[in-house]
Design a protein around this motif. Structure first.
Motif, PDB file in Angstrom:
ATOM      1  N   ARG A 102       0.838  -1.188   0.000  1.00 27.67           N
ATOM      2  CA  ARG A 102       0.000   0.000   0.000  1.00 27.67           C
ATOM      3  C   ARG A 102       0.875   1.241   0.000  1.00 27.67           C
ATOM      4  O   ARG A 102       1.982   1.224   0.533  1.00 27.67           O
ATOM      5  CB  ARG A 102      -0.871  -0.001   1.257  1.00 27.67           C
ATOM      6  N   HIS A 134     -11.242  -0.249  -0.672  1.00 30.60           N
ATOM      7  CA  HIS A 134     -10.038  -0.772  -1.304  1.00 30.60           C
ATOM      8  C   HIS A 134      -9.902  -2.248  -0.951  1.00 30.60           C
ATOM      9  O   HIS A 134      -9.933  -2.627   0.211  1.00 30.60           O
ATOM     10  CB  HIS A 134      -8.842   0.026  -0.766  1.00 30.60           C
ATOM     11  N   PHE A 162      -4.813  -5.111  -5.219  1.00 32.40           N
ATOM     12  CA  PHE A 162      -3.952  -4.435  -6.193  1.00 32.40           C
ATOM     13  C   PHE A 162      -3.911  -5.196  -7.510  1.00 32.40           C
ATOM     14  O   PHE A 162      -4.099  -6.404  -7.536  1.00 32.40           O
ATOM     15  CB  PHE A 162      -2.511  -4.362  -5.663  1.00 32.40           C
ATOM     16  N   SER A 201      -1.740  -0.753  -9.355  1.00 32.41           N
ATOM     17  CA  SER A 201      -2.935   0.100  -9.216  1.00 32.41           C
ATOM     18  C   SER A 201      -3.875  -0.526  -8.198  1.00 32.41           C
ATOM     19  O   SER A 201      -3.929  -1.748  -8.056  1.00 32.41           O
ATOM     20  CB  SER A 201      -3.686   0.208 -10.549  1.00 32.41           C
ATOM     21  N   GLU A 202      -4.619   0.325  -7.522  1.00 29.15           N
ATOM     22  CA  GLU A 202      -5.502  -0.181  -6.473  1.00 29.15           C
ATOM     23  C   GLU A 202      -6.809  -0.712  -7.055  1.00 29.15           C
ATOM     24  O   GLU A 202      -7.328  -0.174  -8.026  1.00 29.15           O
ATOM     25  CB  GLU A 202      -5.783   0.924  -5.465  1.00 29.15           C
ATOM     26  N   TYR A 240     -10.788  -1.663  -6.252  1.00 37.28           N
ATOM     27  CA  TYR A 240     -11.854  -1.300  -5.318  1.00 37.28           C
ATOM     28  C   TYR A 240     -13.111  -2.139  -5.532  1.00 37.28           C
ATOM     29  O   TYR A 240     -13.344  -2.672  -6.630  1.00 37.28           O
ATOM     30  CB  TYR A 240     -12.231   0.174  -5.503  1.00 37.28           C
TER      31      TYR A 240
END
Ligand SMILES: Nc1ncnc2c1ncn2[C@@H]1O[C@H](COP(=O)(O)OP(=O)(O)OP(=O)(O)O)[C@@H](O)[C@H]1O
Ligand SMILES: [Mg+2]
Length: 571
Positions: A7, A43, A46, A145-146, A148
């Protein structure tokens, strides 16, 4: 790998990972007077790898568990196979579907999942939610990239229908309230297939979809071939119902290939001999009609009325000729077959002397609903047709649809939808059966129908028995549960790449649930179909043995009526 280690450092200090991450909406960006809503994003992981169709993400299992009890059912379902995730790329959101899941690291409860990208949307500047969703991806995310969770309101945007004509048929999985719809023009423009194992609800779903289409198209033209006599019950109010008692399909409307299928009964080399004789005599019989005089070059396929008795007389005359090439046997064979068809009451709906008048325009008008008179669908129940000619009757009806479309090209267009139940019977693969008139016409419609405004709807429980290539001609595939591996493999091959994640759920679908992909939907969807009112359902209810076996009484009368119908061979 610990997900928290990956993170961004400014968040590394927050030990409570289940806490939603507020996205900061810059005040300056919000239009004045509009309250700024800080949408909460959840979140969950990844992006690991991006590689065409094989992209991977990691998901934090404990985060997913903590979301399990979320009041929003879409968020609560996050991470499950078949559900969606979103990934931010610049100012847009990418939506992907989870296809597989695998334990990556047990100690830290990290899961890897393969995902398929569905499309992308913009970020609403005020709410932070997805808007303007569209199919296809223009910009991919980078690893790291995250990822969600997707909320119900995101999905609402994604599944929102645009201005195109559509019919709502059910509720999108996993939500309780988002409606799934089919775009009628896109679906009919490129044919559709409705697949599913027996009892999964194909016929009822077909009735549901056709009812909805009839509702928005009261002047439509739909022809439904119904081999089990199920659909009359469903369309008694808005359909024209035909069966052997009122179909009255004139034999002379058959083309040569169809005549050949019914009249020529010999095998081997004899078939060619019989066929040559039939072609010659049929042409003569047709040319006796006054209509033929107005036609420059008459062909044996032209739907011109002739008398069956004329045909047999001509065959007899030809047989009597001294210079004929063969013995009398083939002539006798043909004549006997025609006499047999004429005499057998089971064939009356087609080979009756009453059908000799020139009723072509009337017949075509009544079957194709021109005008529809408020009944845009005609249900043609072929269950009473003797089984040896059923496929030829279906061939004649299907060919009439196609030929009408071809010969009406200079007229105001009246597109026709031809729906075929138990399609594997009529367009079987080569392994299952040899060439037939019905197969060649349906294959032709599948290939060329679109250009002429003929749409094909195929319903089958055995997609693997369908002829090669027919399924891939269907632009929209609606698949209910398929239990058989081979069938699943066929459907998979016919479906577009992006729908793969959904495909894996085909064996796990509940009754009345289906997966739709292709032209008829903007992105592949899994839908729980609406309940169809009892009076609109086809007569295909499963018998309730336990209940029916409690009932008794009236057996003598029942048996008498059954025996009478049995002997009369009529209902
Ligand atoms: N949308 C629905 N609304 C109400 N009932 C439904 C619905 N879908 C299916 N059913 C019920 O499920 C049962 C089986 O449905 P249906 O006959 O349509 O299956 P099928 O796939 O056509 O079966 P088969 O392959 O044997 O023709 C029926 O009793 C039907 O009433
Ligand atoms: Mg059925």
């Amino acid at each position: 790998m610990d997900i928290s280690a990956r993170r961004p450092t400014d968040r590394a200090g927050h030990p409570d990972q289940s806490a939603p991450i507020p996205i900061a909406v810059p005040d300056a960006a919000a239009p004045t007077g509009v309250p700024v809503v800080n949408a909460t994003l959840h979140h969950i992981g990844f992006v690991m790898e991006i590689s065409g169709s094989e992209s991977q993400v990691t998901l934090d299992a404990s985060l997913l568990t903590s979301l399990n009890s979320h009041s929003d059912s879409s968020i609560a379902m996050s991470g499950q196979v078949g559900s969606q995730i979103k990934i931010r790329v610049g100012s847009s959101w990418l939506l992907a579907n989870i296809r597989t899941q695998k334990m990556y690291e047990r100690d830290h409860k990290i899961i890897t999942a393969q995902v398929d990208f569905l499309g992308e949307g913009d970020e609403d500047i005020v709410t932070g939610k997805i808007c303007n969703f569209r199919r296809g991806v223009t910009r991919y995310p980078v690893p790291g990239s995250e990822v969600y969770a997707v909320s119900s309101s995101d999905l609402k945007q994604v599944y929102a229908t645009d201005a195109r004509a559509n019919v709502e048929i059910g509720t999108v999985f996993p939500t309780q309230d988002i409606r799934g719809a089919l775009y009628v023009d896109a679906m009919l423009g490129k044919h559709f297939a409705l697949l599913g194992s027996t009892g999964t609800g194909k016929s009822t779903s077909a009735a549901l979809i056709l009812h909805k289409i009839c509702d928005i198209a009261p002047e439509g033209h739909i022809v439904m071939i119904d081999p089990h006599g199920e659909y009359s019950a469903a369309f008694k109010n808005n359909g024209a119902l035909f069966d052997v008692n009122n179909l009255a399909i004139p034999y002379w409307m058959m083309n040569f290939a169809e005549h050949y299928e019914i009249f020529v009964t010999s095998n081997g080399d004899d078939r060619q001999i019989d066929s040559d004789i039939l072609a010659k005599c049929l042409l003569q019989a047709r040319s006796k009609n006054r209509i033929a005089e107005t036609i420059g070059k008459l062909t044996v396929d032209a739907p011109i009325p002739y008398l069956l008795s004329d045909l047999t007389t001509i065959i007899q005359n030809e047989m009597g000729r001294l210079n004929k090439a063969t013995s009398s046997v083939p002539f006798m064979r043909l004549k006997n077959k025609i006499d047999e068809l004429k005499a057998d009451p089971r064939y009356n709906f087609m080979f009756s002397g009453m059908l000799v008048g020139d009723t072509m325009a009337e017949f075509v008008g009544k079957i194709f609903r021109m005008p529809s008179n408020g009944k845009p669908i005609s249900i043609i129940d072929v269950s009473g047709v003797p089984s040896d000619i059923t496929s030829t009757v279906v061939a004649v009806l299907s060919r009439l649809v196609f030929d009408y479309a071809i010969w009406s090209r200079n007229e105001p267009q009246r597109p026709i939808l031809l729906v075929c139940e138990e399609a594997h019977r009529y367009i079987p693969s080569e392994q299952v059966s040899k060439d037939s008139a019905v197969r060649s016409i349906l294959e032709r419609i599948a290939k060329e129908g679109r250009k002429y405004g003929v749409s094909l709807g195929l319903i089958t429980q055995r997609p693997s028995d369908l002829a090669e290539g027919v399924l891939s001609q269907c632009g929209t595939i609606i698949s209910m549960r398929l239990n058989n591996d081979r069938d699943q493999a066929f459907v998979r091959a016919a479906m577009p790449e992006g729908a793969r994640g959904f495909l894996d759920s085909i064996p796990a679908l509940r009754n009345r649930e289906c997966i739709i992909c292709g032209e008829g939907v903007s992105i592949p969807i899994r839908v729980a179909l609406d309940n169809l009112e009892e009076e609109k359902r086809p007569a295909s209810d499963d018998p309730l043995f336990s209940q029916l076996w409690q009932e008794t009484g009236g057996e003598a009368e029942i048996l008498e009526r059954v025996v009478r119908r049995w002997r009369a061979q009529g209902r």
